[in-house]
Design a protein around this motif. Structure first.
Motif, PDB file in Angstrom:
ATOM      1  N   UNK A  43       0.873  -1.169   0.000  1.00 11.57           N
ATOM      2  CA  UNK A  43       0.000   0.000   0.000  1.00 11.57           C
ATOM      3  C   UNK A  43       0.914   1.224   0.000  1.00 11.57           C
ATOM      4  N   UNK A  44       0.464   2.335  -0.591  1.00  8.45           N
ATOM      5  CA  UNK A  44       1.360   3.478  -0.738  1.00  8.45           C
ATOM      6  C   UNK A  44       1.968   3.961   0.580  1.00  8.45           C
ATOM      7  N   UNK A  45       1.150   3.958   1.672  1.00  9.60           N
ATOM      8  CA  UNK A  45       1.675   4.496   2.923  1.00  9.60           C
ATOM      9  C   UNK A  45       2.595   3.502   3.641  1.00  9.60           C
ATOM     10  N   UNK A  46       2.645   2.259   3.159  1.00  9.89           N
ATOM     11  CA  UNK A  46       3.470   1.248   3.818  1.00  9.89           C
ATOM     12  C   UNK A  46       4.822   1.180   3.123  1.00  9.89           C
ATOM     13  N   UNK A  47       5.868   1.565   3.830  1.00  2.00           N
ATOM     14  CA  UNK A  47       7.179   1.455   3.208  1.00  2.00           C
ATOM     15  C   UNK A  47       8.108   0.723   4.152  1.00  2.00           C
ATOM     16  N   UNK A  48       7.559  -0.286   4.821  1.00  2.00           N
ATOM     17  CA  UNK A  48       8.340  -0.988   5.829  1.00  2.00           C
ATOM     18  C   UNK A  48       9.437  -1.840   5.222  1.00  2.00           C
ATOM     19  N   UNK A  49      10.489  -2.047   5.996  1.00  2.00           N
ATOM     20  CA  UNK A  49      11.572  -2.924   5.557  1.00  2.00           C
ATOM     21  C   UNK A  49      11.551  -4.209   6.362  1.00  2.00           C
ATOM     22  N   UNK A  50      11.764  -5.316   5.678  1.00  2.00           N
ATOM     23  CA  UNK A  50      11.839  -6.604   6.361  1.00  2.00           C
ATOM     24  C   UNK A  50      13.173  -6.672   7.101  1.00  2.00           C
ATOM     25  N   UNK A  51      13.105  -6.915   8.389  1.00  2.00           N
ATOM     26  CA  UNK A  51      14.334  -7.112   9.170  1.00  2.00           C
ATOM     27  C   UNK A  51      14.960  -8.437   8.753  1.00  2.00           C
ATOM     28  N   UNK A  52      16.219  -8.416   8.341  1.00  2.00           N
ATOM     29  CA  UNK A  52      16.820  -9.630   7.769  1.00  2.00           C
ATOM     30  C   UNK A  52      17.516 -10.500   8.794  1.00  2.00           C
ATOM     31  N   UNK A  53      17.482 -10.066  10.014  1.00  2.00           N
ATOM     32  CA  UNK A  53      18.062 -10.894  11.062  1.00  2.00           C
ATOM     33  C   UNK A  53      19.501 -10.508  11.329  1.00  2.00           C
ATOM     34  N   UNK A  54      19.898 -10.556  12.610  1.00  2.00           N
ATOM     35  CA  UNK A  54      21.310 -10.371  12.914  1.00  2.00           C
ATOM     36  C   UNK A  54      21.819 -11.647  13.525  1.00  2.00           C
ATOM     37  N   UNK A  65       4.583   1.651  17.768  1.00  2.00           N
ATOM     38  CA  UNK A  65       3.716   2.414  16.863  1.00  2.00           C
ATOM     39  C   UNK A  65       4.555   3.121  15.794  1.00  2.00           C
ATOM     40  N   UNK A  66       5.700   3.657  16.205  1.00  2.00           N
ATOM     41  CA  UNK A  66       6.562   4.370  15.255  1.00  2.00           C
ATOM     42  C   UNK A  66       7.168   3.420  14.220  1.00  2.00           C
ATOM     43  N   UNK A  67       7.403   2.163  14.614  1.00  2.00           N
ATOM     44  CA  UNK A  67       8.016   1.168  13.705  1.00  2.00           C
ATOM     45  C   UNK A  67       6.963   0.292  13.029  1.00  2.00           C
ATOM     46  N   UNK A  68       5.723   0.759  13.012  1.00  2.00           N
ATOM     47  CA  UNK A  68       4.603  -0.049  12.522  1.00  2.00           C
ATOM     48  C   UNK A  68       4.887  -0.696  11.160  1.00  2.00           C
ATOM     49  N   UNK A  69       5.384   0.084  10.225  1.00  2.00           N
ATOM     50  CA  UNK A  69       5.580  -0.436   8.869  1.00  2.00           C
ATOM     51  C   UNK A  69       6.670  -1.511   8.832  1.00  2.00           C
ATOM     52  N   UNK A  70       7.733  -1.319   9.601  1.00  2.00           N
ATOM     53  CA  UNK A  70       8.811  -2.326   9.615  1.00  2.00           C
ATOM     54  C   UNK A  70       8.358  -3.626  10.282  1.00  2.00           C
ATOM     55  N   UNK A  71       7.604  -3.488  11.366  1.00  2.00           N
ATOM     56  CA  UNK A  71       7.100  -4.695  12.052  1.00  2.00           C
ATOM     57  C   UNK A  71       6.172  -5.455  11.107  1.00  2.00           C
ATOM     58  N   UNK A  72       5.245  -4.735  10.480  1.00  2.00           N
ATOM     59  CA  UNK A  72       4.286  -5.391   9.594  1.00  2.00           C
ATOM     60  C   UNK A  72       4.993  -6.066   8.418  1.00  2.00           C
ATOM     61  N   UNK A 110      12.458 -13.166  13.406  1.00  2.00           N
ATOM     62  CA  UNK A 110      12.945 -11.846  12.974  1.00  2.00           C
ATOM     63  C   UNK A 110      12.252 -10.730  13.736  1.00  2.00           C
ATOM     64  N   UNK A 111      10.926 -10.850  13.890  1.00  2.00           N
ATOM     65  CA  UNK A 111      10.209  -9.800  14.610  1.00  2.00           C
ATOM     66  C   UNK A 111      10.610  -9.802  16.087  1.00  2.00           C
ATOM     67  N   UNK A 112      11.027 -10.955  16.597  1.00  2.00           N
ATOM     68  CA  UNK A 112      11.507 -11.016  17.991  1.00  2.00           C
ATOM     69  C   UNK A 112      12.773 -10.184  18.145  1.00  2.00           C
ATOM     70  N   UNK A 113      13.634 -10.225  17.137  1.00  2.00           N
ATOM     71  CA  UNK A 113      14.850  -9.395  17.205  1.00  2.00           C
ATOM     72  C   UNK A 113      14.505  -7.908  17.141  1.00  2.00           C
ATOM     73  N   UNK A 114      13.537  -7.551  16.287  1.00  2.00           N
ATOM     74  CA  UNK A 114      13.096  -6.146  16.240  1.00  2.00           C
ATOM     75  C   UNK A 114      12.598  -5.709  17.610  1.00  2.00           C
ATOM     76  N   UNK A 115      11.809  -6.596  18.237  1.00  2.00           N
ATOM     77  CA  UNK A 115      11.217  -6.290  19.544  1.00  2.00           C
ATOM     78  C   UNK A 115      12.302  -6.108  20.613  1.00  2.00           C
ATOM     79  N   UNK A 116      13.336  -6.928  20.586  1.00  2.00           N
ATOM     80  CA  UNK A 116      14.439  -6.791  21.553  1.00  2.00           C
ATOM     81  C   UNK A 116      15.072  -5.408  21.420  1.00  2.00           C
ATOM     82  N   UNK A 117      15.260  -4.959  20.184  1.00  2.00           N
ATOM     83  CA  UNK A 117      15.836  -3.636  19.951  1.00  2.00           C
ATOM     84  C   UNK A 117      14.940  -2.533  20.493  1.00  2.00           C
ATOM     85  N   UNK A 118      13.634  -2.715  20.318  1.00  2.00           N
ATOM     86  CA  UNK A 118      12.671  -1.715  20.805  1.00  2.00           C
ATOM     87  C   UNK A 118      12.719  -1.611  22.331  1.00  2.00           C
ATOM     88  N   UNK A 119      12.763  -2.739  23.015  1.00  2.00           N
ATOM     89  CA  UNK A 119      12.803  -2.710  24.490  1.00  2.00           C
ATOM     90  C   UNK A 119      14.067  -2.011  24.988  1.00  2.00           C
TER      91      UNK A 119
END
Ligand code: NAI
Ligand code: MG
Length: 482
Positions: A9-20, A94-101, A193-202
């Motif tokens: 969707x146009x407003x969605x410009x999220x990036x897939x977290x590729x894992x560390x 909320x701020x990382x909504x597009x990347x999480x999705x 992958x989303x678990x790693x994003x979440x760790x960074x957020x915390x």
């Protein structure tokens, strides 16, 4: 074709977290002890989209030590301070909504609108409820001549599945942190992958080092090491009943507290006088959401004999609107696809009639772990497809004779997680729901409530998640007498 309906969707410009290639222990990302990795696939394309470490027992041990070390200070913080960290985490989610999705859409295969509205916004809301509860909860009360304190259980080992990857993490980690516990999380190997994003957020939200630790890896290795670790005071698990049973036994043997959210085979009971078209349409949508990979899905639809054939036609028409690759995403992996197709074939062997979908691969979708949205009619209440959790887009339609028959069928499985009742009015539906052996029932289309206790009767589990009841799981009481 193979994009799984994930049109941007146009407003969605999220990036897939590729894992560390690191685990998160004691506030820092560090390499795992071994070199083994988990490949993460996009179920829509079958392509590898990232890697994470497959941690072992030594990594788990380091994580549990870090959590124990952090426990005294974190458990002594004022609840208001814990609330502030959780509120900051909610705002960052909320701020990382597009990347999480985008990340959940990638690793789970969920269509992007669903990945955004459900897999991202729901856990963000849940995080917000625990920020509020941490601030509001009465951690101290007076009982006669005693002062009673609710204190954190200690170090929590959390093991989560892949079907609602971030929601299930937040439903354990947020109340644990609100209570003053520290946590080691072992997320599902399909969706780390989303678990790693979440760790960074915390970490960014200001959570002190060691309060939350992330160890990715396989269940029988990293998961089992976490369950068996003597430094873990409580295990909170969501997943299959088979694994949950083993975890419950191990935790019981060590006298650890345990919370289990397991499978379901929930009944959608349509009583005479209910709005049939609405009940059937909402029922089909409930089962096909997330490609049928929902523990609380209403996978058995119970309709009275008089209106049964009409319900079958309505369900078949509703199911036809779920085109694989568009509204209907793939299931999580090849093993689950074969499992679900096997159940559809088993249903036919046992005498069910396919009125939508079927066990064959969907046409013109050679790539991706897709299963056709399937409706089975004339399903016998005791048959395998009416008793076992299928975990795919498969709905079983069951005929009942009268209300007592409907109740017997609704209660006639080993599970009791959720359900729905549709009646001519709320009062009639409520009277029926009160007789169901199940933990949560939606009345005449009532919506999911992120503060209502969620959890199972019978073999659907032990304990409750979400809201004040979810917070209580992570607390133990101490009484001081005067
Ligand atoms: P699973 O129960 O094997 O996996 C869930 C979590 O448990 C994952 O993090 C996994 O790594 C971990 N795990 C696996 N074995 C373990 C062990 N021995 N010790 C500690 N942790 C362990 O579920 P699976 O195999 O992915 O799915 C199979 C079926 O389970 C599904 O078809 C569905 O019926 C059910 N399931 C139910 C869920 C629910 O929400 N209640 C979620 C996922 C699966
Ligand atoms: Mg398994």
């Amino acid at each position: 074709m193979a994009d799984g309906g994930k049109q941007q969707e146009p407003e969605q410009s999220g990036r897939v977290h590729q894992g560390r290639d690191a685990v998160f222990i004691g506030g820092e990302w560090r390499p795992a002890v071994g070199a083994e990795r988990v490949d993460v696939l996009d179920p829509a394309t079958e392509q590898v989209i990232g890697h994470v470490p497959a941690a072992g027992a030594q990594d788990v041990d380091a994580a549990v030590r870090a959590a124990r070390e952090a426990l005294p200070a974190w458990s002594a913080t004022a609840p208001g301070r814990r609330a502030a960290v959780l509120a900051a985490a909610r705002d960052l989610m909320a701020a990382r909504r597009a990347d999480i999705a985008a990340t959940v859409a990638g690793e789970l295969g969920a269509p992007l609108p669903f990945a955004t509205a459900v897999h991202t916004d729901m856990p963000t809301a849940v995080m917000g409820t625990f920020a509020d509860l941490a601030a509001e909860h009465p951690f101290e009360e007076t009982v006669g001549t005693s002062r009673v304190f609710q204190e954190p259980v200690g170090v929590v080992g959390a093991i989560t599945p892949w079907n609602y990857p971030l929601h299930q993490i937040v439903a354990k980690v947020a109340p644990a942190l609100a209570a003053g516990c520290t946590v080691v999380l072992k997320p599902a190997e399909d969706t780390p992958l989303v678990a790693q994003l979440f760790a960074g957020i915390l970490a960014e939200a200001g959570l002190p080092a060691g309060v939350f630790n992330l160890v990715t890896g396989f269940g029988p290795v990293a998961g089992q090491a976490l369950v068996e670790h003597p430094g873990v005071d409580m295990v909170s698990f969501t997943g299959s009943t088979a694994v949950g049973r083993a975890i419950g036994a191990a935790a019981g043997g060590a006298v650890k507290r345990v919370a289990l959210e397991l499978g379901g085979k929930s009944a959608n009971v349509i009583l005479p006088g209910a709005d049939l078209a609405r009940a059937v349409n909402v029922g089909v949508a409930n089962v096909f959401a997330n490609s049928g990979q929902t523990c609380s899905a209403w996978t058995r639809m119970l309709v009275d004999a008089e209106r049964y054939e009409e319900a079958v036609e309505l369900a078949a028409a509703a199911a036809a609107k779920y085109r694989p690759g568009e509204r209907l995403g793939p299931v999580v992996n090849a093993k689950q696809r074969e499992r679900v197709r096997g159940y559809i074939r088993k249903g036919v062997e046992e005498g069910a009639r396919i009125v939508a979908g079927g066990p064959e691969a969907p046409e013109a979708l050679p790539t991706g772990y897709y299963v056709q949205g399937t409706v089975l009619a004339d399903v016998a209440p005791e048959s395998t497809v009416a008793q076992e959790e299928i975990f795919g887009p498969v709905l079983a339609l069951i005929r009942y004779q009268d209300e007592e028959d409907a109740l017997r069928i609704a209660n006639g499985t080993v599970y009791g997680l959720a359900g729905a009742v549709w009646g001519p009015d709320d009062e009639t539906a409520v009277a029926f729901a009160r007789r169901m052996d199940t933990g949560q029932v939606d009345i005449n289309g009532g919506r999911f409530n992120v503060r209502a206790p969620f959890g199972g009767y019978k073999q659907s589990g032990v304990g409750r998640e979400l809201g004040a009841h979810g917070l209580a799981e992570y607390l133990q009481t101490k009484s001081l007498q005067f």
